[in-house]
Scaffold this motif. Sequence first.
Motif, PDB file in Angstrom:
ATOM      1  N   SER A   1     -11.468  -3.695 -10.705  1.00  0.00           N
ATOM      2  CA  SER A   1     -11.070  -3.762  -9.167  1.00  0.00           C
ATOM      3  C   SER A   1     -12.435  -3.768  -8.464  1.00  0.00           C
ATOM      4  O   SER A   1     -12.536  -4.586  -7.649  1.00  0.00           O
ATOM      5  CB  SER A   1     -10.273  -2.549  -8.786  1.00  0.00           C
TER       6      SER A   1
ATOM      7  N   GLY B   1     -11.869  -9.949 -13.675  1.00  0.00           N
ATOM      8  CA  GLY B   1     -11.940  -9.585 -12.234  1.00  0.00           C
ATOM      9  C   GLY B   1     -12.373 -10.691 -11.373  1.00  0.00           C
ATOM     10  O   GLY B   1     -11.840 -10.797 -10.310  1.00  0.00           O
TER      11      GLY B   1
ATOM     12  N   THR C   1      -3.792  -5.429   1.077  1.00  0.00           N
ATOM     13  CA  THR C   1      -4.570  -5.672  -0.078  1.00  0.00           C
ATOM     14  C   THR C   1      -3.926  -6.836  -0.686  1.00  0.00           C
ATOM     15  O   THR C   1      -2.851  -7.269  -0.490  1.00  0.00           O
ATOM     16  CB  THR C   1      -4.132  -4.505  -1.035  1.00  0.00           C
TER      17      THR C   1
ATOM     18  N   VAL D   1      -6.836   0.023  -6.636  1.00  0.00           N
ATOM     19  CA  VAL D   1      -6.290   0.661  -8.119  1.00  0.00           C
ATOM     20  C   VAL D   1      -5.256   1.538  -7.598  1.00  0.00           C
ATOM     21  O   VAL D   1      -5.367   2.488  -6.706  1.00  0.00           O
ATOM     22  CB  VAL D   1      -7.400   1.527  -8.632  1.00  0.00           C
TER      23      VAL D   1
ATOM     24  N   ALA E   1      -4.701  -3.677  -9.018  1.00  0.00           N
ATOM     25  CA  ALA E   1      -4.966  -3.043 -10.272  1.00  0.00           C
ATOM     26  C   ALA E   1      -4.299  -1.736 -10.971  1.00  0.00           C
ATOM     27  O   ALA E   1      -4.310  -1.083  -9.788  1.00  0.00           O
ATOM     28  CB  ALA E   1      -6.727  -3.083 -10.186  1.00  0.00           C
TER      29      ALA E   1
ATOM     30  N   ASN F   1     -13.626  -6.667  -5.823  1.00  0.00           N
ATOM     31  CA  ASN F   1     -13.890  -6.218  -4.545  1.00  0.00           C
ATOM     32  C   ASN F   1     -15.425  -6.830  -3.977  1.00  0.00           C
ATOM     33  O   ASN F   1     -15.594  -6.927  -2.836  1.00  0.00           O
ATOM     34  CB  ASN F   1     -13.859  -4.636  -4.288  1.00  0.00           C
TER      35      ASN F   1
ATOM     36  N   ALA G   1      -9.020  -5.263  -3.145  1.00  0.00           N
ATOM     37  CA  ALA G   1      -8.301  -5.004  -4.301  1.00  0.00           C
ATOM     38  C   ALA G   1      -8.290  -3.380  -4.262  1.00  0.00           C
ATOM     39  O   ALA G   1      -9.088  -2.585  -4.097  1.00  0.00           O
ATOM     40  CB  ALA G   1      -9.108  -5.262  -5.709  1.00  0.00           C
TER      41      ALA G   1
END
Length: 146
Positions: free
Chosen positions: A72, A46, A101, A85, A105, A76, A83
């Motif tokens: 994520s 990540g 964004t 999800v 993710a 972040n 990021a």
Amino acid sequence: MKIAIGCDHVGIEQKDLVIKHLESKGIEIEDFGTHSTERTDYPKYGLAVANAVANQQADLGILICGTGVGISLTANKVKGIRAVVCSDPYTAALSKEHNNTNILAFGSRVVGIELAKMIIDSWLGAEFEGGRHQGRIDMIAAIEEA
């Protein structure tokens, strides 16, 4: 366009399929790993992808772990990263249109590969609308400076 991609051991199979999907669209990929099914820690990947996006080494990023949440959260933490999800194409598109964004993710234990491709395509096909949304992005950026 260049996309940085990363995953933990849970997401490796899906990552490889996502790479093929993106390359079939002519998108350049930088793969930050993992490259093994041996247990590993998602924050490594990540962070690597988030740094690549934040430093403009890549235009966007894609992260995959079991749920997409942990990886994520890590992304972040990097200044300038937004990021998200996503488990559906609608949210993916709106995340780009309203929140600009820069990392997507998802969880390989949550979405199958065909849904993942739809989510990615929806996200890549969307454009930031700016306008009233830019003020909110600016507010988020100000929080990073606090």
